[in-house]
Design a protein around this motif. Structure first.
Motif, mmCIF file in Angstrom:
data_model
loop_
_atom_site.group_PDB
_atom_site.id
_atom_site.type_symbol
_atom_site.label_atom_id
_atom_site.label_comp_id
_atom_site.label_asym_id
_atom_site.label_seq_id
_atom_site.Cartn_x
_atom_site.Cartn_y
_atom_site.Cartn_z
ATOM 1 N N UNK A 20 12.403 5.281 -15.912
ATOM 2 C CA UNK A 20 11.290 6.757 -15.112
ATOM 3 C C UNK A 20 10.127 6.547 -15.169
ATOM 4 N N UNK A 21 9.991 7.187 -16.352
ATOM 5 C CA UNK A 21 8.102 7.224 -16.850
ATOM 6 C C UNK A 21 7.528 5.372 -16.290
ATOM 7 N N UNK A 22 8.129 4.395 -17.264
ATOM 8 C CA UNK A 22 7.639 3.081 -16.028
ATOM 9 C C UNK A 22 7.386 2.682 -14.700
ATOM 10 N N UNK A 23 8.505 3.588 -14.047
ATOM 11 C CA UNK A 23 8.583 3.017 -12.827
ATOM 12 C C UNK A 23 7.181 4.272 -11.978
ATOM 13 N N UNK A 24 7.206 4.861 -12.187
ATOM 14 C CA UNK A 24 6.123 6.129 -12.201
ATOM 15 C C UNK A 24 4.754 5.725 -11.933
ATOM 16 N N UNK A 25 4.603 5.077 -13.207
ATOM 17 C CA UNK A 25 3.237 4.600 -13.568
ATOM 18 C C UNK A 25 3.335 3.371 -12.790
ATOM 19 N N UNK A 26 4.556 2.638 -12.141
ATOM 20 C CA UNK A 26 3.814 1.381 -11.314
ATOM 21 C C UNK A 26 3.997 2.253 -9.551
ATOM 22 N N UNK A 27 4.357 2.313 -9.123
ATOM 23 C CA UNK A 27 4.551 3.323 -8.140
ATOM 24 C C UNK A 27 2.800 3.650 -8.778
ATOM 25 N N UNK A 28 2.534 4.467 -9.244
ATOM 26 C CA UNK A 28 1.066 4.844 -8.827
ATOM 27 C C UNK A 28 -0.056 3.987 -8.732
ATOM 28 N N UNK A 29 0.239 2.588 -10.187
ATOM 29 C CA UNK A 29 -0.526 1.359 -9.830
ATOM 30 C C UNK A 29 -0.188 0.901 -8.171
ATOM 31 N N UNK A 30 0.975 0.660 -8.144
ATOM 32 C CA UNK A 30 1.021 -0.117 -6.320
ATOM 33 C C UNK A 30 0.105 0.860 -5.307
ATOM 34 N N UNK A 31 0.708 2.110 -5.525
ATOM 35 C CA UNK A 31 -0.092 2.937 -4.063
ATOM 36 C C UNK A 31 -1.864 2.934 -4.158
ATOM 37 N N UNK A 32 -2.638 3.323 -5.632
ATOM 38 C CA UNK A 32 -3.683 3.011 -5.597
ATOM 39 C C UNK A 32 -4.081 1.094 -5.611
ATOM 40 N N UNK A 33 -3.892 0.310 -5.456
ATOM 41 C CA UNK A 33 -4.669 -1.001 -4.500
ATOM 42 C C UNK A 33 -3.805 -0.677 -3.862
ATOM 43 N N UNK A 34 -2.783 -0.212 -3.306
ATOM 44 C CA UNK A 34 -2.911 -1.259 -1.426
ATOM 45 C C UNK A 34 -3.356 0.117 -0.806
ATOM 46 N N UNK A 35 -4.014 1.416 -1.098
ATOM 47 C CA UNK A 35 -4.438 2.571 -0.537
ATOM 48 C C UNK A 35 -3.420 3.137 0.238
ATOM 49 N N UNK A 36 -1.948 3.430 0.240
ATOM 50 C CA UNK A 36 -1.003 3.156 1.059
ATOM 51 C C UNK A 36 -0.665 4.408 -0.191
ATOM 52 N N UNK A 37 -0.108 5.660 0.537
ATOM 53 C CA UNK A 37 0.945 6.897 -0.989
ATOM 54 C C UNK A 37 2.326 6.399 -0.153
ATOM 55 N N UNK A 38 2.279 6.131 0.625
ATOM 56 C CA UNK A 38 3.947 5.650 1.480
ATOM 57 C C UNK A 38 3.412 4.259 1.817
ATOM 58 N N UNK A 39 4.242 3.168 1.838
ATOM 59 C CA UNK A 39 4.033 2.404 3.003
ATOM 60 C C UNK A 39 4.917 2.724 4.688
ATOM 61 N N UNK A 40 4.341 1.616 5.458
ATOM 62 C CA UNK A 40 4.664 1.936 6.682
ATOM 63 C C UNK A 40 6.099 1.364 6.435
ATOM 64 N N UNK A 41 6.553 1.300 7.802
ATOM 65 C CA UNK A 41 8.646 0.765 7.299
ATOM 66 C C UNK A 41 7.737 -0.867 7.358
ATOM 67 N N UNK A 42 7.365 -1.321 7.844
ATOM 68 C CA UNK A 42 7.010 -3.171 8.221
ATOM 69 C C UNK A 42 6.171 -3.401 6.348
ATOM 70 N N UNK A 43 5.876 -2.435 5.753
ATOM 71 C CA UNK A 43 5.500 -2.801 4.951
ATOM 72 C C UNK A 43 6.273 -2.211 3.798
ATOM 73 N N UNK A 44 6.737 -2.066 4.020
ATOM 74 C CA UNK A 44 7.771 -1.034 2.613
ATOM 75 C C UNK A 44 8.722 -2.313 1.668
ATOM 76 N N UNK A 45 9.749 -3.143 1.885
ATOM 77 C CA UNK A 45 9.233 -4.081 1.339
ATOM 78 C C UNK A 45 9.163 -5.120 0.112
ATOM 79 N N UNK A 46 7.548 -5.288 1.042
ATOM 80 C CA UNK A 46 6.876 -5.940 -0.373
ATOM 81 C C UNK A 46 6.100 -4.983 -1.059
#
Length: 72
Positions: A20-46
């Motif tokens: 859970x801690x590893x996934x939370x860190x990965x999620x924060x990284x992806x949010x930061x790099x993508x600029x999205x807190x939550x992706x739109x439906x068409x970007x959710x899979x990627x």
């Protein structure tokens, strides 16, 4: 660097990082790099695929690190 991502290796973290801690860190990284807190439906899979890939790479990194001078 995203301030929400914490160091996950000993001695900073006294125990082995949880999935859970590893996934939370990965999620924060992806949010930061993508600029999205939550992706739109068409970007959710990627977005989710990126989180899983980064979490796996983080787990591999932590498992392979040799921390010298640690008391384990």
């Amino acid at each position: 660097m995203c301030r929400s991502i914490k160091t996950l290796r000993p001695p900073v973290l006294p125990e082995e990082a949880t999935e859970d801690e590893i996934r939370a860190a990965a999620l924060q990284y992806v949010r930061k790099v993508s600029g999205f807190r939550a992706p739109a439906a068409h970007n959710r899979e990627v977005f989710e695929r990126a989180v899983e890939t980064i979490a796996a790479a983080t787990g591999e990194l932590l498992a392979g690190l040799e921390v010298r001078g640690s008391r384990t």
